[in-house]
Motif scaffolding. Sequence first.
Motif, mmCIF file in Angstrom:
data_model
loop_
_atom_site.group_PDB
_atom_site.id
_atom_site.type_symbol
_atom_site.label_atom_id
_atom_site.label_comp_id
_atom_site.label_asym_id
_atom_site.label_seq_id
_atom_site.Cartn_x
_atom_site.Cartn_y
_atom_site.Cartn_z
ATOM 1 N N ASP A 51 70.518 38.578 27.277
ATOM 2 C CA ASP A 51 70.921 38.206 28.430
ATOM 3 C C ASP A 51 72.298 38.023 28.488
ATOM 4 O O ASP A 51 73.048 38.105 29.434
ATOM 5 C CB ASP A 51 70.057 36.887 28.835
ATOM 6 N N ASN B 106 75.400 39.739 30.663
ATOM 7 C CA ASN B 106 76.037 38.579 31.571
ATOM 8 C C ASN B 106 77.607 38.756 31.356
ATOM 9 O O ASN B 106 78.459 38.322 32.499
ATOM 10 C CB ASN B 106 75.620 37.198 31.699
ATOM 11 N N ASN C 233 79.364 37.010 29.136
ATOM 12 C CA ASN C 233 80.135 35.897 28.701
ATOM 13 C C ASN C 233 80.775 35.990 27.391
ATOM 14 O O ASN C 233 80.961 36.999 26.923
ATOM 15 C CB ASN C 233 78.994 34.686 28.918
ATOM 16 N N GLU D 45 79.575 38.452 24.572
ATOM 17 C CA GLU D 45 79.610 39.979 24.540
ATOM 18 C C GLU D 45 80.393 40.647 23.499
ATOM 19 O O GLU D 45 79.875 41.663 22.978
ATOM 20 C CB GLU D 45 80.255 40.429 25.965
ATOM 21 N N LYS E 294 75.072 46.817 27.898
ATOM 22 C CA LYS E 294 74.322 46.916 29.337
ATOM 23 C C LYS E 294 73.556 48.130 29.440
ATOM 24 O O LYS E 294 73.513 48.757 30.225
ATOM 25 C CB LYS E 294 75.369 46.858 30.361
ATOM 26 N N ARG F 101 68.406 45.471 28.707
ATOM 27 C CA ARG F 101 67.809 45.052 29.797
ATOM 28 C C ARG F 101 66.288 44.586 29.188
ATOM 29 O O ARG F 101 65.694 43.561 29.695
ATOM 30 C CB ARG F 101 67.872 45.756 31.092
ATOM 31 N N GLN G 90 65.404 41.376 27.194
ATOM 32 C CA GLN G 90 65.625 40.039 27.654
ATOM 33 C C GLN G 90 64.601 39.299 27.721
ATOM 34 O O GLN G 90 63.330 39.833 27.585
ATOM 35 C CB GLN G 90 66.054 40.155 29.298
#
Length: 294
Positions: A152, A156, A158, A161, A171, A176, A179
């Motif tokens: 996650d 996102n 933040n 990363e 990504k 995904r 998660q």
Amino acid sequence: MRSNAGRTGRGLALGVMMLACGSVHAADVVGVAFVHGTGKQTDARTEYWQPGIIDTVRAGLPNSSNYTVINCDFEQYMWKPETAGCLAGQLTGFIDSRGITKLVVITHSNGGNVLRWILSNPTYDSRYPRLIQTISKVTALAPSSAGTPLADAALNGNAFESSVGWLLGYKSDAVRQQQVSHMATYNAQNLYGTVGRPALPRPFRVVVGSDVESAVWDNNSYCGGYAQNVGLEFTQNWLDSCSDGFLECSSQKAAGTLWFTDKARTKGAEPLSHNQSRRDCFGLGTLLRNDLTL
């Protein structure tokens, strides 16, 4: 005096019995497959696993040439042709080319989810039933069976990363998929082996990594790559106290059965970070080698 016919009959009977016994007790042809985690691999032997652990493990085979290292695009969702389809194709090709009758699969991280997809969905692909029949067991090293909060975080964008990008890629669909909420859905609907779901058709035995060490003065911190262990110790601050820097222990243990948690069997009771659990650190390769034919 015994007749020639009698002797011939008894000889034929003995021959049939010997053939029958031979077919029952014929030795299996054992092979091992190494299945990488998230990422698009073209040389997983060198870049993902490194030769040390592969060569240590395959030395435990009756024929040390009966091994394969999978190279697939595991940046996709687990059911995709590039992922489970590629894995099924490479495993089937290996089984056919080497005459493998008993296959041990060693996976790491998200590779465990791809294996569970195949084991849980035998009608999805015509190759799956034969693979399930041939696989004797799966040894899952730090599998991401219940996902990770860091997936996650990577999506996102933040502060995580920059630290987890080298672990996950950026990504991708595989990120995904991992998660926590997404894996909860897949475990409830599509995958076997977790609590309340049917058991997997083959043993899925888990090795759990429980901690990260990155002290500059500690030689053990350098196994698998010092910089990677520093990054994992950073991300560990946002996970449960029991984690390998990428996955919480509860996620690693969510599917299948526990074989051991690192410190219980490693040399010096050393923990295995998420990076070290795919490398020949603290006797891990020897433990895997000795388990091959059991």
